[in-house]
Design a protein around this motif. Structure first.
Motif, short mmCIF file in Angstrom:
data_model
loop_
_atom_site.label_atom_id
_atom_site.label_comp_id
_atom_site.label_asym_id
_atom_site.label_seq_id
_atom_site.Cartn_x
_atom_site.Cartn_y
_atom_site.Cartn_z
N GLY A 1 -42.81 17.90 -54.72
CA GLY A 1 -43.21 16.99 -54.23
C GLY A 1 -44.73 16.54 -53.66
N LEU B 1 -37.97 9.15 -55.85
CA LEU B 1 -38.84 10.20 -55.42
C LEU B 1 -40.10 9.50 -55.19
CD1 LEU B 1 -38.06 12.90 -58.11
CD2 LEU B 1 -37.11 12.50 -55.81
N CYS C 1 -48.67 13.06 -50.06
CA CYS C 1 -47.39 13.87 -50.34
C CYS C 1 -47.08 14.90 -49.66
CB CYS C 1 -47.68 14.48 -51.88
SG CYS C 1 -47.77 12.91 -53.31
N GLN D 1 -39.96 14.51 -48.46
CA GLN D 1 -39.36 14.72 -49.67
C GLN D 1 -40.17 16.30 -50.08
OE1 GLN D 1 -39.69 12.21 -52.92
NE2 GLN D 1 -38.37 10.58 -51.94
N ARG D 2 -41.62 16.51 -49.54
CA ARG D 2 -41.97 17.64 -50.12
C ARG D 2 -41.45 18.92 -49.42
NH1 ARG D 2 -45.54 21.66 -47.64
NH2 ARG D 2 -45.36 20.28 -45.90
N LEU E 1 -37.93 19.57 -51.18
CA LEU E 1 -38.25 20.13 -52.45
C LEU E 1 -38.77 21.82 -52.55
CD1 LEU E 1 -39.70 17.23 -54.17
CD2 LEU E 1 -37.46 18.11 -54.92
N HIS F 1 -34.55 16.29 -53.65
CA HIS F 1 -35.61 16.09 -52.50
C HIS F 1 -35.18 16.21 -51.17
CE1 HIS F 1 -33.85 11.98 -53.59
NE2 HIS F 1 -34.29 11.88 -52.24
#
Length: 479
Positions: A129, A227, A259, A264-265, A268, A459
Motif C-alpha cells: 500500500g 487500490l 499512502c 489500505q496500507r 495490506l 487491501h
C-alpha cells in the motif's frame, strides 16, 4: 559505529560493508552506520573510490519490518541516499541475492551498480500500500524511462539481473561469486577510466511519455480500480518528467505520506504479517523431520509434492510399510493399512460435506477452491506431529496454514457461498466465532485463508481484521 556497518580500506579503495543478518534490512542502526562509514570513507585520504556491499546471502532486502508501525527515527532513508549520491568519490554498489525496496533505492543512489549472477531487484512497496519513498520514483525513470519504471513500480515485480542490465537499472554483471571482488574490480576499472560512474540524480529528467502514463492508468483501472497506492505511484513517476530532482522528490514525499495515511496500507501490512509464519504451531518446538511419506490414491497435489522432493530428504512411496511415518490419503480412497505409529493425513476439499473431525485421521489437509494455500487441521495429532507435517509441506514448497479441531477454510467457504451477494460480509460474520472457539492459532490465519483461497480483498486485511474494527468511522469495507 554500529556493529552492523563497517569501513575498511583495500589498497586505495574504501569498502563500506553492511552486516545485519539475516537480510541486511535497513533498520536504524544500518542507516546510521551507513552515514558514519561514508564519512570515514570521505575523510580517508588513501581511498580514491568507495564500494558499498553486504555480507551474507543478500544485499539489502528492504526495510526492517521490526520498525513497521513505530515512529520514524533519524536519519531517514532519503537523507542517507542523498548523502551517498553526493559522495565526492566514485561509489560502487555491489548487488547479490536481492536488492528490494529501499535496498534498490540505496543502490540507485550510488554512482555505479554491479550485480552478481542470480541477483534480483525490485521496488515492491505497492504490495504494502505504499510507493518507493526514498527516491525510487524519481531515480529509476532517469535510468529506464517512464514506461519501464511504471511497469516495475506499479506491479512491484522482481527483475532478474539480465533484465536489469538490459533496462539500465544496473551497469554490469560480474561473473564472480564474491561481492568484494566484484566491487573492487568495478571500482578499479572506474579509476582507470575503463568504466564511467555517474550520479543518477544528475541525469536528465526522463522524456514525458503521456501514452505510457495513459496505458498504465487504463491497466490499473481495469485490474486494481479499488487500490490507492498504484495510482499514487503513477503520479509520482509522472512528476519525474516535469520537475528537477528536488521538486520530484518533494512530490514523491507528499504522495508517500498520503499512502502512509491510507487505511489500505494498514490492511495490506496486516496481510503481510499474517503470511509470515502460518505453518508454525505454538509451543511445538522443533520435532523430528518426516522423511518417508506414503501417498495413497491419486490427487494433483501428489504430483506437485513429488516434483519438489529434490534435496529435501523426503522419500515418497505408494505403499505404506513399517518405516512409513505418515500416510497422505486422497479423498474417496479406501483407508490404507497404515502402521500403528504412522500419521494418517486425510485430504479433503473445502467444499466437501462433513467436518474434518468425522474422518478417521490424525490430521486433515484441506484443499482450497482457488489458489495453492492449504490448511492443515489437527484432529488427534499432537502439536509436535502437526508441526512435523507442516515443516515437511513447507520443505516441499507447499504453503500451509495450521489450525485445530475444525477447518477455518471450510467454514469461511460455506459462509461465503451462503451469501453470494455479500460474500465479504458473510466471511466477516463467520470469522468471529471461529476465533472465539479457538480453532485458529492466530486470528491472522483466518484472514490469510480468506484472502488467498476465497478472494477476500487483500487491501482490507482479511475478514477477522475487518470485523473487529470499531465504529463505522474506521470501517474499510468501502474502497
Amino acid at each position: 559505529m554500529p556493529a552492523s556497518v563497517h569501513y575498511q580500506r583495500h589498497d586505495d579503495i574504501g569498502v563500506i560493508r553492511i552486516d545485519n543478518p539475516p537480510v541486511n534490512a535497513l533498520g536504524h542502526a544500518v542507516r546510521s552506520g551507513l552515514l558514519e562509514a561514508l564519512d570515514q570513507g570521505q575523510a580517508d585520504d588513501g581511498a580514491r573510490a568507495l564500494v558499498l556491499m553486504a555480507d551474507g546471502r543478500t544485499f539489502i532486502a528492504g526495510a526492517d519490518i521490526r520498525e513497521f508501525g513505530q515512529p520514524p527515527r533519524q536519519p531517514l532513508l532519503p537523507e542517507v541516499i542523498a548523502r551517498l549520491e553526493a559522495s565526492t568519490k566514485p561509489l560502487v554498489a555491489v548487488l547479490h541475492g536481492t536488492a528490494l525496496g529501499g535496498g534498490l533505492e540505496v543502490a540507485l543512489g550510488c554512482h555505479y551498480r554491479v550485480a552478481l549472477p542470480g541477483t534480483r531487484v525490485g521496488l515492491p512497496e505497492v504490495k504494502l500500500g505504499l510507493l518507493p519513498g526514498a527516491g525510487g520514483t524519481q531515480r529509476l525513470p532517469r535510468l529506464v524511462g517512464v514506461d519501464s519504471a511504471l511497469d516495475l513500480i506499479t506491479s512491484g515485480r522482481f527483475v532478474a539481473a539480465d533484465e536489469a542490465l538490459t533496462l539500465g537499472i544496473i551497469d554490469a554483471i560480474d561473473q564472480t561469486d564474491v561481492p568484494l571482488d566484484a566491487g573492487l574490480g568495478a571500482a578499479r576499472a572506474i579509476l582507470e577510466g575503463q568504466r564511467t560512474a555517474r550520479r543518477t540524480g544528475e541525469l536528465p529528467a526522463p522524456a514525458a511519455d503521456p501514452g505510457a502514463i495513459a496505458r498504465h492508468r487504463a491497466r490499473l483501472e481495469a485490474e486494481v480500480p479499488d487500490l490507492f497506492s498504484p495510482f499514487r505511484c503513477l503520479e509520482a513517476v509522472a512528476a519525474s518528467t516535469e520537475n528537477s530532482l528536488a521538486e520530484g522528490l518533494r512530490r514523491e514525499r507528499e504522495l508517500f505520506l498520503a499512502c502512509m495515511d491510507s487505511p489500505q496500507r494498514t490492511g495490506l501490512i496486516h496481510a503481510f504479517f499474517a503470511a509470515r509464519a502460518p505453518h508454525r504451531v505454538p509451543d511445538a518446538g522443533e520435532p523430528p523431520a518426516l522423511t518417508r511419506i506414503a501417498l495413497v490414491g491419486e490427487h494433483p497435489l501428489f504430483e506437485r509434492l513429488e516434483g519438489h522432493a529434490g534435496r529435501t530428504g523426503i522419500e515418497f512411496t505408494d505403499r505404506p510399510d513399517a518405516s512409513t511415518q505418515a500416510c497422505l490419503i486422497a479423498p474417496r480412497d479406501a483407508p490404507p493399512d497404515c502402521p500403528a505409529a504412522c500419521l494418517r493425513i486425510a485430504l479433503q476439499p473445502a467444499e466437501a460435506d462433513g467436518r474434518p473431525d468425522e474422518l478417521d485421521a490424525d490430521l486433515v489437509l484441506v484443499t482450497p477452491p482457488q489458489g495453492a494455500l492449504l490448511e492443515l487441521v489437527a484432529i488427534r495429532a499432537s502439536a509436535e506431529q502437526q508441526q512435523a507435517t507442516a515443516d515437511a509441506l513447507k520443505a516441499l514448497r507447499q504453503a500451509v496454514v495450521v489450525s485445530r479441531r475444525d477447518s477455518l477454510l471450510a467454514a469461511l467457504y460455506r459462509a461465503a457461498n451462503a451469501s453470494p451477494d455479500d460474500r465479504c460480509a458473510a466471511m466477516e460474520a463467520a470469522s468471529l466465532p471461529l476465533a472465539e472457539q479457538g480453532l485458529c492459532y492466530r486470528t491472522g490465519d483466518i484472514d490469510l485463508l480468506a484472502i488467498e483461497a476465497l478472494g477476500y480483498p487483500r487491501h482490507l486485511g482479511g475478514p477477522h481484521r475487518q470485523a473487529t474494527l470499531t465504529g463505522s468511522a474506521t470501517s474499510e469495507t468501502s474502497p
